[in-house]
Design a protein around this motif. Structure first.
Motif, PDB file in Angstrom:
ATOM      1  N   ARG A 257      85.630 -13.348 -92.877  1.00  0.00           N
ATOM      2  CA  ARG A 257      84.582 -14.009 -92.099  1.00  0.00           C
ATOM      3  C   ARG A 257      85.202 -14.835 -90.994  1.00  0.00           C
ATOM      4  NH1 ARG A 257      80.472 -17.421 -95.139  1.00  0.00           N
ATOM      5  NH2 ARG A 257      80.043 -17.795 -92.960  1.00  0.00           N
ATOM      6  N   GLU A 258      84.580 -14.765 -89.822  1.00  0.00           N
ATOM      7  CA  GLU A 258      85.015 -15.596 -88.691  1.00  0.00           C
ATOM      8  C   GLU A 258      84.577 -17.027 -88.972  1.00  0.00           C
ATOM      9  OE1 GLU A 258      86.354 -14.689 -85.703  1.00  0.00           O
ATOM     10  OE2 GLU A 258      86.473 -12.534 -86.098  1.00  0.00           O
ATOM     11  N   LEU A 259      85.446 -17.968 -88.671  1.00  0.00           N
ATOM     12  CA  LEU A 259      85.041 -19.364 -88.781  1.00  0.00           C
ATOM     13  C   LEU A 259      84.322 -19.763 -87.498  1.00  0.00           C
ATOM     14  CD1 LEU A 259      87.913 -21.411 -90.419  1.00  0.00           C
ATOM     15  CD2 LEU A 259      85.596 -21.136 -91.213  1.00  0.00           C
ATOM     16  N   PRO A 260      83.250 -20.522 -87.620  1.00  0.00           N
ATOM     17  CA  PRO A 260      82.606 -21.002 -86.402  1.00  0.00           C
ATOM     18  C   PRO A 260      83.561 -21.926 -85.643  1.00  0.00           C
ATOM     19  CG  PRO A 260      81.669 -22.072 -88.342  1.00  0.00           C
ATOM     20  CD  PRO A 260      82.616 -21.022 -88.840  1.00  0.00           C
ATOM     21  N   GLY A 261      83.668 -21.755 -84.344  1.00  0.00           N
ATOM     22  CA  GLY A 261      84.544 -22.607 -83.527  1.00  0.00           C
ATOM     23  C   GLY A 261      83.943 -23.985 -83.343  1.00  0.00           C
ATOM     24  N   PRO A 262      84.651 -24.882 -82.652  1.00  0.00           N
ATOM     25  CA  PRO A 262      84.084 -26.209 -82.416  1.00  0.00           C
ATOM     26  C   PRO A 262      82.857 -26.093 -81.517  1.00  0.00           C
ATOM     27  CG  PRO A 262      86.067 -25.914 -81.106  1.00  0.00           C
ATOM     28  CD  PRO A 262      85.964 -24.719 -81.998  1.00  0.00           C
ATOM     29  N   VAL A 263      81.833 -26.834 -81.862  1.00  0.00           N
ATOM     30  CA  VAL A 263      80.607 -26.766 -81.078  1.00  0.00           C
ATOM     31  C   VAL A 263      80.626 -27.871 -80.014  1.00  0.00           C
ATOM     32  CG1 VAL A 263      78.090 -26.842 -81.162  1.00  0.00           C
ATOM     33  CG2 VAL A 263      79.365 -25.901 -83.085  1.00  0.00           C
ATOM     34  N   ALA A 264      80.464 -27.475 -78.779  1.00  0.00           N
ATOM     35  CA  ALA A 264      80.483 -28.450 -77.678  1.00  0.00           C
ATOM     36  C   ALA A 264      79.080 -29.001 -77.492  1.00  0.00           C
ATOM     37  CB  ALA A 264      80.977 -27.778 -76.413  1.00  0.00           C
ATOM     38  N   ALA A 265      78.816 -30.117 -78.160  1.00  0.00           N
ATOM     39  CA  ALA A 265      77.483 -30.709 -78.061  1.00  0.00           C
ATOM     40  C   ALA A 265      77.597 -32.046 -77.329  1.00  0.00           C
ATOM     41  CB  ALA A 265      76.885 -30.914 -79.448  1.00  0.00           C
ATOM     42  N   PHE A 266      77.299 -32.035 -76.110  1.00  0.00           N
ATOM     43  CA  PHE A 266      77.302 -33.291 -75.345  1.00  0.00           C
ATOM     44  C   PHE A 266      76.210 -33.179 -74.273  1.00  0.00           C
ATOM     45  CE2 PHE A 266      80.387 -30.459 -73.398  1.00  0.00           C
ATOM     46  CZ  PHE A 266      80.007 -30.458 -72.066  1.00  0.00           C
ATOM     47  N   SER A 267      75.645 -34.282 -73.998  1.00  0.00           N
ATOM     48  CA  SER A 267      74.643 -34.269 -72.942  1.00  0.00           C
ATOM     49  C   SER A 267      75.267 -34.908 -71.695  1.00  0.00           C
ATOM     50  CB  SER A 267      73.394 -35.048 -73.390  1.00  0.00           C
ATOM     51  OG  SER A 267      73.781 -36.315 -73.873  1.00  0.00           O
ATOM     52  N   ALA A 268      75.326 -34.130 -70.657  1.00  0.00           N
ATOM     53  CA  ALA A 268      75.935 -34.620 -69.421  1.00  0.00           C
ATOM     54  C   ALA A 268      75.025 -35.672 -68.784  1.00  0.00           C
ATOM     55  CB  ALA A 268      76.151 -33.471 -68.456  1.00  0.00           C
ATOM     56  N   GLN A 269      75.581 -36.884 -68.690  1.00  0.00           N
ATOM     57  CA  GLN A 269      74.796 -37.976 -68.100  1.00  0.00           C
ATOM     58  C   GLN A 269      74.686 -37.776 -66.581  1.00  0.00           C
ATOM     59  OE1 GLN A 269      73.249 -40.220 -69.932  1.00  0.00           O
ATOM     60  NE2 GLN A 269      74.133 -39.423 -71.812  1.00  0.00           N
ATOM     61  N   ASP A 270      75.791 -37.380 -66.009  1.00  0.00           N
ATOM     62  CA  ASP A 270      75.775 -37.145 -64.573  1.00  0.00           C
ATOM     63  C   ASP A 270      76.764 -36.024 -64.240  1.00  0.00           C
ATOM     64  OD1 ASP A 270      78.520 -38.360 -64.124  1.00  0.00           O
ATOM     65  OD2 ASP A 270      77.424 -40.064 -65.009  1.00  0.00           O
ATOM     66  N   GLU A 271      76.813 -35.635 -63.021  1.00  0.00           N
ATOM     67  CA  GLU A 271      77.639 -34.491 -62.615  1.00  0.00           C
ATOM     68  C   GLU A 271      79.133 -34.735 -62.861  1.00  0.00           C
ATOM     69  OE1 GLU A 271      78.802 -30.992 -61.843  1.00  0.00           O
ATOM     70  OE2 GLU A 271      76.702 -31.527 -62.104  1.00  0.00           O
ATOM     71  N   GLN A 272      79.554 -36.009 -62.687  1.00  0.00           N
ATOM     72  CA  GLN A 272      80.965 -36.337 -62.846  1.00  0.00           C
ATOM     73  C   GLN A 272      81.412 -36.188 -64.313  1.00  0.00           C
ATOM     74  OE1 GLN A 272      81.868 -40.254 -61.400  1.00  0.00           O
ATOM     75  NE2 GLN A 272      84.062 -39.836 -61.211  1.00  0.00           N
ATOM     76  N   THR A 273      80.578 -36.683 -65.249  1.00  0.00           N
ATOM     77  CA  THR A 273      80.874 -36.571 -66.679  1.00  0.00           C
ATOM     78  C   THR A 273      80.905 -35.100 -67.099  1.00  0.00           C
ATOM     79  OG1 THR A 273      79.600 -38.602 -66.951  1.00  0.00           O
ATOM     80  CG2 THR A 273      80.208 -37.437 -68.965  1.00  0.00           C
TER      81      THR A 273
ATOM     82  N   GLN B  48      81.565 -32.513 -65.368  1.00  0.00           N
ATOM     83  CA  GLN B  48      82.785 -31.902 -64.818  1.00  0.00           C
ATOM     84  C   GLN B  48      84.002 -32.236 -65.697  1.00  0.00           C
ATOM     85  OE1 GLN B  48      83.172 -29.742 -62.451  1.00  0.00           O
ATOM     86  NE2 GLN B  48      85.414 -29.740 -62.639  1.00  0.00           N
ATOM     87  N   LEU B  49      84.081 -33.506 -66.122  1.00  0.00           N
ATOM     88  CA  LEU B  49      85.171 -33.944 -66.983  1.00  0.00           C
ATOM     89  C   LEU B  49      85.161 -33.179 -68.301  1.00  0.00           C
ATOM     90  CD1 LEU B  49      87.446 -36.137 -67.293  1.00  0.00           C
ATOM     91  CD2 LEU B  49      85.754 -37.482 -68.546  1.00  0.00           C
ATOM     92  N   MET B  50      83.966 -33.031 -68.891  1.00  0.00           N
ATOM     93  CA  MET B  50      83.803 -32.314 -70.158  1.00  0.00           C
ATOM     94  C   MET B  50      84.295 -30.875 -70.027  1.00  0.00           C
ATOM     95  SD  MET B  50      82.656 -34.196 -72.572  1.00  0.00           S
ATOM     96  CE  MET B  50      81.687 -35.647 -72.978  1.00  0.00           C
ATOM     97  N   ARG B  51      83.892 -30.232 -68.930  1.00  0.00           N
ATOM     98  CA  ARG B  51      84.289 -28.833 -68.712  1.00  0.00           C
ATOM     99  C   ARG B  51      85.805 -28.699 -68.627  1.00  0.00           C
ATOM    100  NH1 ARG B  51      79.352 -28.269 -65.914  1.00  0.00           N
ATOM    101  NH2 ARG B  51      80.186 -29.072 -63.969  1.00  0.00           N
ATOM    102  N   GLU B  52      86.442 -29.755 -68.085  1.00  0.00           N
ATOM    103  CA  GLU B  52      87.904 -29.703 -67.970  1.00  0.00           C
ATOM    104  C   GLU B  52      88.589 -29.943 -69.313  1.00  0.00           C
ATOM    105  OE1 GLU B  52      89.026 -32.362 -64.807  1.00  0.00           O
ATOM    106  OE2 GLU B  52      87.942 -31.126 -63.353  1.00  0.00           O
ATOM    107  N   VAL B  53      87.976 -30.767 -70.142  1.00  0.00           N
ATOM    108  CA  VAL B  53      88.597 -31.156 -71.414  1.00  0.00           C
ATOM    109  C   VAL B  53      88.381 -30.100 -72.512  1.00  0.00           C
ATOM    110  CG1 VAL B  53      88.423 -32.822 -73.314  1.00  0.00           C
ATOM    111  CG2 VAL B  53      88.578 -33.632 -70.947  1.00  0.00           C
ATOM    112  N   MET B  54      87.219 -29.399 -72.490  1.00  0.00           N
ATOM    113  CA  MET B  54      86.859 -28.483 -73.585  1.00  0.00           C
ATOM    114  C   MET B  54      87.918 -27.426 -73.919  1.00  0.00           C
ATOM    115  SD  MET B  54      84.581 -29.141 -75.600  1.00  0.00           S
ATOM    116  CE  MET B  54      84.417 -27.602 -76.512  1.00  0.00           C
TER     117      MET B  54
END
Lengths: 113, 113
Positions: free
Chosen positions: B31-47, B49-55
């Motif tokens: 069985r495949e393990l579920p990967g980390p789920v990226a659950a964040f709500s972007a407050q603004d465009e800058q945040t 963008q940061l999330m997309r870079e860190v993920m």
């Protein structure tokens, strides 16, 4: 074709590392243990008579020992089924008899009757 | 009907208390393990963008951990067959793929293909 008559002896709820639930079902086959074998060559009528008198006592002693002429349960099948799979298969409980048929290229498991 | 794709991972020679020989066959499901789920709500465009870079970095770290986004083997079926039963069923070896079909009142096990 070979058919094994199994008895469900255990039903357990287990989890895999992801937390998914499985029902673990253990099936055993009950086998008679061979009793003590009376292997003696009667030298004469008197010895043979003595043996015949002693044998019931020996058998009785052996039967009172653990594993003495009783039954043993040999594991034959263990299944890990999800809730959905148990629902598809149908209810199965401890004490239920299942038949395991071994055929060329296929093993089938079904409840008796 | 539910079908499980299992892999034979172990073949073992075992003996019961009477000395009878059994081949113990273990079948697991990968069985495949579920990967980390990226659950964040972007407050603004800058945040955002940061999330997309860190993920990608987070995903890479998680994958390098034990049990991190890889595969796990879940036990699904164990059989104890006598020599005669193995002969009737046909050769089966570690690494072989077997299909386990769960139907109403019947479970069938057969080699793939």
């Amino acid at each position: 074709m070979a058919t094994i008559r199994g008895v469900v002896v255990s039903k357990q709820l287990v989890y895999d590392p992801t937390g998914a639930k499985y029902i673990k079902i253990d099936v055993v086959e009950e086998r008679e243990l061979p009793g003590p074998v009376a292997a003696f060559s009667a030298q004469d009528e008197q010895t043979a008579q003595l043996m015949r008198e002693v044998m019931p006592l020996v058998t009785q002693i052996v039967r009172s020992l653990p594993f003495g002429g009783g039954k043993i349960a040999v594991p034959r099948l263990t299944l890990w089924l999800t809730d959905e799979e148990v629902e598809v298969f149908g209810d199965i409980d401890v004490g239920d008899v299942v038949l395991i048929s071994v055929e060329k290229g296929e093993i089938r498991v079904r409840p008796e009757g």
